[in-house]
Design an enzyme around this catalytic site. Sequence first.
Site, PDB file in Angstrom:
ATOM      1  N   LYS A 120      43.898  37.149  52.000  1.00  0.00           N
ATOM      2  CA  LYS A 120      42.578  37.689  51.436  1.00  0.00           C
ATOM      3  C   LYS A 120      41.592  37.080  52.257  1.00  0.00           C
ATOM      4  CE  LYS A 120      44.220  36.814  46.605  1.00  0.00           C
ATOM      5  NZ  LYS A 120      45.022  38.211  46.402  1.00  0.00           N
ATOM      6  N   GLU A 204      35.210  31.242  45.505  1.00  0.00           N
ATOM      7  CA  GLU A 204      34.128  32.395  45.068  1.00  0.00           C
ATOM      8  C   GLU A 204      33.740  32.059  43.902  1.00  0.00           C
ATOM      9  OE1 GLU A 204      36.458  35.885  46.281  1.00  0.00           O
ATOM     10  OE2 GLU A 204      37.088  36.227  44.194  1.00  0.00           O
ATOM     11  N   HIS A 239      46.176  36.981  34.633  1.00  0.00           N
ATOM     12  CA  HIS A 239      45.729  37.486  35.756  1.00  0.00           C
ATOM     13  C   HIS A 239      46.752  38.914  36.236  1.00  0.00           C
ATOM     14  CE1 HIS A 239      42.833  34.633  36.026  1.00  0.00           C
ATOM     15  NE2 HIS A 239      43.504  33.664  36.337  1.00  0.00           N
ATOM     16  N   ARG A 296      50.300  49.203  49.594  1.00  0.00           N
ATOM     17  CA  ARG A 296      51.570  49.512  49.110  1.00  0.00           C
ATOM     18  C   ARG A 296      51.505  50.588  47.952  1.00  0.00           C
ATOM     19  NH1 ARG A 296      51.754  46.748  44.387  1.00  0.00           N
ATOM     20  NH2 ARG A 296      50.727  44.483  44.559  1.00  0.00           N
TER      21      ARG A 296
HETATM   22  P1  ADP Z   1      49.959  45.731  40.971  1.00  0.00           P
HETATM   23  O1  ADP Z   1      48.690  45.421  41.563  1.00  0.00           O
HETATM   24  O2  ADP Z   1      50.906  46.969  41.643  1.00  0.00           O
HETATM   25  O3  ADP Z   1      50.339  45.575  39.398  1.00  0.00           O
HETATM   26  P2  ADP Z   1      50.941  43.265  40.895  1.00  0.00           P
HETATM   27  O4  ADP Z   1      50.351  42.181  41.278  1.00  0.00           O
HETATM   28  O5  ADP Z   1      51.284  43.391  39.479  1.00  0.00           O
HETATM   29  O6  ADP Z   1      50.613  44.622  41.404  1.00  0.00           O
HETATM   30  O7  ADP Z   1      52.573  42.866  41.612  1.00  0.00           O
HETATM   31  C1  ADP Z   1      53.451  43.808  41.801  1.00  0.00           C
HETATM   32  C2  ADP Z   1      54.886  43.173  41.878  1.00  0.00           C
HETATM   33  O8  ADP Z   1      54.870  42.483  43.079  1.00  0.00           O
HETATM   34  C3  ADP Z   1      55.175  42.376  40.755  1.00  0.00           C
HETATM   35  O9  ADP Z   1      56.637  42.204  40.659  1.00  0.00           O
HETATM   36  C4  ADP Z   1      54.687  40.917  41.269  1.00  0.00           C
HETATM   37  O10 ADP Z   1      55.424  39.924  40.620  1.00  0.00           O
HETATM   38  C5  ADP Z   1      55.068  41.161  42.640  1.00  0.00           C
HETATM   39  N1  ADP Z   1      54.127  40.524  43.674  1.00  0.00           N
HETATM   40  C6  ADP Z   1      52.848  40.909  44.131  1.00  0.00           C
HETATM   41  N2  ADP Z   1      52.306  39.943  45.114  1.00  0.00           N
HETATM   42  C7  ADP Z   1      53.237  38.993  45.243  1.00  0.00           C
HETATM   43  C8  ADP Z   1      53.263  37.737  45.934  1.00  0.00           C
HETATM   44  N3  ADP Z   1      52.393  37.496  46.841  1.00  0.00           N
HETATM   45  N4  ADP Z   1      54.469  36.980  45.813  1.00  0.00           N
HETATM   46  C9  ADP Z   1      55.323  37.339  44.980  1.00  0.00           C
HETATM   47  N5  ADP Z   1      55.500  38.394  44.294  1.00  0.00           N
HETATM   48  C10 ADP Z   1      54.431  39.219  44.324  1.00  0.00           C
HETATM   49  P1  ADP Z   2      46.242  39.154  43.242  1.00  0.00           P
HETATM   50  O1  ADP Z   2      46.519  38.997  44.620  1.00  0.00           O
HETATM   51  O2  ADP Z   2      46.858  38.060  42.495  1.00  0.00           O
HETATM   52  O3  ADP Z   2      46.173  40.344  42.669  1.00  0.00           O
HETATM   53  P2  ADP Z   2      43.241  39.277  42.724  1.00  0.00           P
HETATM   54  O4  ADP Z   2      42.176  39.020  43.831  1.00  0.00           O
HETATM   55  O5  ADP Z   2      43.469  40.906  42.903  1.00  0.00           O
HETATM   56  O6  ADP Z   2      44.512  38.612  43.176  1.00  0.00           O
HETATM   57  O7  ADP Z   2      42.968  38.908  41.491  1.00  0.00           O
HETATM   58  C1  ADP Z   2      43.692  38.920  40.320  1.00  0.00           C
HETATM   59  C2  ADP Z   2      43.070  38.944  38.899  1.00  0.00           C
HETATM   60  O8  ADP Z   2      42.192  37.707  38.877  1.00  0.00           O
HETATM   61  C3  ADP Z   2      41.870  39.937  39.042  1.00  0.00           C
HETATM   62  O9  ADP Z   2      42.080  41.198  38.377  1.00  0.00           O
HETATM   63  C4  ADP Z   2      40.922  39.216  38.015  1.00  0.00           C
HETATM   64  O10 ADP Z   2      40.950  39.577  36.637  1.00  0.00           O
HETATM   65  C5  ADP Z   2      40.983  38.002  38.272  1.00  0.00           C
HETATM   66  N1  ADP Z   2      39.776  37.421  39.316  1.00  0.00           N
HETATM   67  C6  ADP Z   2      40.186  37.467  40.554  1.00  0.00           C
HETATM   68  N2  ADP Z   2      38.964  37.062  41.056  1.00  0.00           N
HETATM   69  C7  ADP Z   2      38.084  36.962  40.018  1.00  0.00           C
HETATM   70  C8  ADP Z   2      36.655  36.395  40.282  1.00  0.00           C
HETATM   71  N3  ADP Z   2      35.907  36.365  41.304  1.00  0.00           N
HETATM   72  N4  ADP Z   2      36.191  36.126  38.968  1.00  0.00           N
HETATM   73  C9  ADP Z   2      36.904  36.373  37.823  1.00  0.00           C
HETATM   74  N5  ADP Z   2      38.098  36.959  37.833  1.00  0.00           N
HETATM   75  C10 ADP Z   2      38.904  36.956  38.938  1.00  0.00           C
END
Ligand code: ADP
Ligand code: ADP
Length: 495
Positions: A120, A204, A239, A296
């Site tokens: 990130k 953040e 989340h 992806r």
């Molecule tokens: P999307 O944004 O496509 O909905 P998710 O965040 O729900 O993606 O993740 C999709 C799949 O990948 C889930 O099975 C989640 O558990 C897995 N996944 C995503 N990032 C990671 C990670 N860094 N480590 C382990 N599993 C992950």
């Molecule tokens: P991941 O890799 O686990 O998907 P993201 O950065 O996409 O991580 O964040 C996952 C979720 O967490 C977002 O969809 C949102 O609901 C919450 N989130 C992330 N960043 C923030 C923020 N700065 N403030 C509030 N909620 C957040």
Amino acid sequence: MPEVKIKKILVANRGEIAIRVMRTAREMGIKTVAIYSDADVASPHVKYADEAVNVGPAPSNKSYLNMDKIIEVCLELNVDAIHPGYGFLSENATFAKKVAEKGIIFIGPSPEAIEVMGDKLAAKNAVSKYNVPMVPGVNHAVSDLKEAKEIADEIGYPVLIKASAGGGGKGMRVVEKAEEIEEQMQRAMSEAESAFSDKSVFIEKFIGSPRHIEIQILGDQHGNLVYLFERECSIQRRHQKVIEEAPSAILTPEKRKAMGEAAIGVAKACNYYGAGTVEFIVDENIDFFFLEMNTRLQVEHPVTEEITGKDLVKEQIYVAEGKPLSFTQDDLTINGHAIEIRVYAENPKENFLPETGNLKTYKLPQGPGVRVDDGFEEGMDIPIYYDPMISKLITYGANREQARMRMLRAIDEYEISGLSTTLDFCSFALKHEAFISGHFDTKFVQTHFKPEMLDNHSEEEEQIAIALAAFLLEEQKKASNAVGEGSLSKWKLRA
Ligand code: ADP
Ligand code: ADP
Ligand code: MG
């Protein structure tokens, strides 16, 4: 680069997404190879493929994550390309590199793009030159507690500590006030270390009532990039998304264009090609900020397919073959509305705790505008080793209300017994005034949902059923035929 023709694809994944990819491959006349673990011997994705190979024991690190074994299978079976699906090896730059080194095509972006966007912090830095709005915060790893405090003071509480390597909703901590920052930093770093083997965290601003809106992008290997509009993914638990829709109920055409163009900027920052998703967080003023890019195919990609008429897997394969995109931004339009719910084996009444068990009854909804992407059959067990998602239920309609009503109808038709699922919860959410009006954010579950609401719902139904039963008895005594067949069978179902 010269164009190639892919003739055989190995899908390095399981469940619904493996089948999803194979379906398109079959439509394109491409042969498919499935891999499976000991836990998935009888899985539909194994039967669906033209060839299938057992790659090891149930735990993912011994099977679905076993890079060398998977590559070995490809070489043995003359596989031209690997599709990684989502999760598992899909965002693993080392894997993408290894695959390419063996002369196999990785259906996805370059290893460099995966690497930059998988971190990130690296992503924020790469994107910073492209005029993409970011959440207020720092662009570097913080480990010094004093520095953390100073940063948080400057940003203003609440703040969010995030693991740079985080994903899947894991590795985030909200800090409400200054007194908690040191302790939370320490926890966040040790969690990040144990979960992702990387203790880098950054800070953040925590956006209070955010929406999660993401943009689907697609690029070819000749530098062409387009965006396929947005997906609204604000209904989440832990989340993680449970309900997604396209288009979002709140975006104006101008905002959509601005977000689309920002997403293209993010893609340019890493010379992106293939299908990818740029995630944004959107505040109450509908100002948007870059969250991360997923390099992806996304779980919720079907809603985009429904409203654009594009098969994203097919486009991924064409791009991997080196073909230029066959359409431009101007060719793309939004048609109708699509909603997806994720049907997880988990108990919404127990804080969405994942469940394992047997799909005793499993009957799919059908009919106009209904699509189910799943990887299970009646009588199968949901294994404990993997993600507890059973299926994705997608409905399409001419407009949002038609898609919503269709979803409620499809949920009614969907019969699952043997374990708890998110179906009831999704039905609750889709009937909620906040969802109907479009005024919701990522705190929907916290704000509007209490486990008793599902109970209340069924208690109420039971009360009706009991009253109905009493009435029926009474009527039977009178030997009259005053009872409707529908309500009788419903009552029988409940009993
Ligand atoms: P999307 O944004 O496509 O909905 P998710 O965040 O729900 O993606 O993740 C999709 C799949 O990948 C889930 O099975 C989640 O558990 C897995 N996944 C995503 N990032 C990671 C990670 N860094 N480590 C382990 N599993 C992950
Ligand atoms: P991941 O890799 O686990 O998907 P993201 O950065 O996409 O991580 O964040 C996952 C979720 O967490 C977002 O969809 C949102 O609901 C919450 N989130 C992330 N960043 C923030 C923020 N700065 N403030 C509030 N909620 C957040
Ligand atoms: Mg994310």
